[in-house]
Design a protein around this motif. Sequence first.
Motif, short mmCIF file in Angstrom:
data_model
loop_
_atom_site.label_atom_id
_atom_site.label_comp_id
_atom_site.label_asym_id
_atom_site.label_seq_id
_atom_site.Cartn_x
_atom_site.Cartn_y
_atom_site.Cartn_z
N THR A 274 0.82 -1.21 0.00
CA THR A 274 0.00 0.00 0.00
C THR A 274 0.86 1.26 0.00
N GLY A 275 2.13 1.12 0.38
CA GLY A 275 3.02 2.29 0.44
C GLY A 275 2.90 3.07 1.73
N ALA A 276 1.93 2.74 2.57
CA ALA A 276 1.74 3.47 3.83
C ALA A 276 1.80 2.48 4.99
N HIS A 277 2.18 2.97 6.14
CA HIS A 277 2.30 2.11 7.31
C HIS A 277 2.06 2.94 8.56
N GLY A 278 1.41 2.33 9.51
CA GLY A 278 1.31 2.98 10.81
C GLY A 278 0.48 4.24 10.82
N HIS A 279 -0.53 4.33 9.95
CA HIS A 279 -1.44 5.48 10.01
C HIS A 279 -2.22 5.35 11.31
N LYS A 280 -1.96 6.23 12.27
CA LYS A 280 -2.60 6.14 13.58
C LYS A 280 -3.15 7.50 13.99
N PRO A 281 -4.23 7.49 14.75
CA PRO A 281 -4.80 8.77 15.20
C PRO A 281 -3.94 9.41 16.29
N TRP A 282 -4.02 10.74 16.34
CA TRP A 282 -3.23 11.51 17.30
C TRP A 282 -4.12 12.45 18.10
N ILE A 283 -3.76 12.60 19.36
CA ILE A 283 -4.45 13.51 20.28
C ILE A 283 -3.46 14.57 20.75
N GLY A 284 -3.88 15.83 20.70
CA GLY A 284 -3.09 16.91 21.26
C GLY A 284 -3.73 17.38 22.55
N ALA A 285 -3.00 17.34 23.66
CA ALA A 285 -3.50 17.79 24.95
C ALA A 285 -2.80 19.10 25.30
N VAL A 286 -3.56 20.20 25.28
CA VAL A 286 -2.96 21.53 25.34
C VAL A 286 -3.11 22.15 26.72
N ASP A 287 -2.00 22.33 27.39
CA ASP A 287 -1.96 23.07 28.65
C ASP A 287 -1.35 24.44 28.40
N THR A 288 -1.92 25.46 28.97
CA THR A 288 -1.39 26.83 29.03
C THR A 288 -1.37 27.53 27.66
N PHE A 289 -0.58 27.08 26.72
CA PHE A 289 -0.63 27.66 25.37
C PHE A 289 0.03 26.74 24.36
N ALA A 290 -0.40 26.92 23.11
CA ALA A 290 0.24 26.29 21.96
C ALA A 290 0.54 27.42 20.98
N ILE A 291 1.80 27.82 20.94
CA ILE A 291 2.23 28.96 20.14
C ILE A 291 3.01 28.46 18.92
N GLY A 292 2.87 29.16 17.81
CA GLY A 292 3.69 28.89 16.62
C GLY A 292 3.60 27.45 16.16
N GLY A 293 4.77 26.77 16.11
CA GLY A 293 4.81 25.39 15.67
C GLY A 293 3.95 24.47 16.52
N GLY A 294 3.75 24.82 17.77
CA GLY A 294 2.87 24.02 18.62
C GLY A 294 1.44 24.06 18.11
N ALA A 386 -8.02 4.17 12.17
CA ALA A 386 -6.80 4.49 11.43
C ALA A 386 -7.07 4.57 9.93
N ALA A 387 -7.80 3.61 9.39
CA ALA A 387 -8.09 3.61 7.95
C ALA A 387 -8.93 4.82 7.56
N ASN A 388 -9.89 5.17 8.39
CA ASN A 388 -10.75 6.30 8.06
C ASN A 388 -10.02 7.63 8.18
N ARG A 389 -9.15 7.77 9.17
CA ARG A 389 -8.42 9.04 9.27
C ARG A 389 -7.41 9.15 8.12
N ALA A 390 -6.90 8.01 7.62
CA ALA A 390 -6.03 8.05 6.45
C ALA A 390 -6.76 8.60 5.24
N MET A 391 -8.01 8.17 5.05
CA MET A 391 -8.79 8.66 3.91
C MET A 391 -9.19 10.11 4.11
N LEU A 392 -9.46 10.51 5.34
CA LEU A 392 -9.75 11.93 5.61
C LEU A 392 -8.54 12.79 5.25
N SER A 393 -7.34 12.33 5.56
CA SER A 393 -6.13 13.10 5.25
C SER A 393 -5.98 13.29 3.75
N VAL A 394 -6.25 12.23 2.98
CA VAL A 394 -6.14 12.34 1.52
C VAL A 394 -7.18 13.30 0.97
#
Length: 439
Positions: A274-294, A386-394
């Motif tokens: 398939t050319g892809a591997h390890g497509h996994k969902p990610w969670i961001g837990a934000v304390d205080t601030f997420a600036i710039g690259g964050g 994982a499969a559904n978030r891969a298709m959402l990304s595309v």
Amino acid sequence: MAPAADPDGTALLHDLARAAGAEERALAHLPPKPRRTPEEQRSLDELREEARRLRFSFVDAHAERIYAELTDGGADRPRLSDLVARAAERWPGLLPSEERMAAESRCAQRDKEGLEVDQAIFVHGVLGARRAGRHLLESMRLPTRRALELLAEFSARGRVDLGPVLLERAAPAAHLTLTAPDTLNAETDALVAAMETAVDLVLLDPEVRVGVVRGGPVTPARYAGRRVFSSGINLAHLHQGRISYLDFLIGREIGLVSKVLRGLYLPPETGCWTGAHGHKPWIGAVDTFAIGGGMQLLFTMDRVIAGSDAYFSLPAAREGIVPGAGNLRLPRLAGNRLARQVILTGRRIRADEPAAHLICDEVVEPGALESAVDIAVEQLAAPAVAANRAMLSVAEEPPDDFRRYMAEFALQQGARLYASDVLEKVSGFVGPRPDREAR
């Protein structure tokens, strides 16, 4: 397209060698940049602009052939910095030599000659070429050598300390914690490299179904003991000339961040057809601030949970640079009007205001963040996620759209790094940005 009279670029390369030689000879007779007169600098700039015009023309016309030669027709897959080093060795004058770049890296940003602009011209051409650009983007999503070396240890122990990043497995999740407390978890070359290694391990470990990113506690007095998601690029390092164009400003986007969004790339010869591997969902837990690259990193995540006292900010335009792929992704998430306010004027979004629902999925009391993350992990660990978030990304961001954006970003960001307004601003940053930002 190459002119009919010079189909292989031989004449163009000859002109480039002449112009690059004139630039180097002039440079050899000049004092270091801080001691030059305005007239001396203008004379050098004229020679430099002629060489850059020829570099741009050569790479623009011959990018596919250049890339094919450097990668053995695509059989080899070097990372970006290795690709640039090969090109510098193969065509002297096209890119600055390893020795010149090493000398440049020891200078403060305002005292550099701006050799990274020549690298930007090359990267722009390669990413702008459809076949070469696609191949490079795939290559940058290969697992890093460091991650492959650490995989057995992480699989066995469920924990690896990468210095500015700590990775711990609590199946079905792996928790990636930023641990640069004295700089408010600011991004540096070292932190970005450690994060990419950690992301690779999350994506390679079969016991992990969900990745969680959170900032650890910090030490500066204003926030002492509190968790902070990220204060973005370390401006003190930028002032000191310690932020790499290739490995940080470009490599972060097409390596680390692309892996979060699109998973790893494994060529068919590895058995992953398939050319892809390890497509996994990610969670961001934000304390205080997420600036710039964050904040930019959150745009690639599947669930963003923020404490009610947190805020989000993209101050890059005020600092004179471009906020990575934020200009590509924020309008899709928040709409054009809000995106322009955030990117062009530095508008800060508080987690407790209505606009925050366009940035994050859930806002909870600061003390409830961990339990909210646990619930999100349980929801996103379902096998089909994982499969559904891969298709959402595309669907949301086709790879060629990203490639074309990055080609232009590579050129614009390279130029902005050495713009006079940027050099003036970053020279004033010798400490963490958020103490100023939070006032």
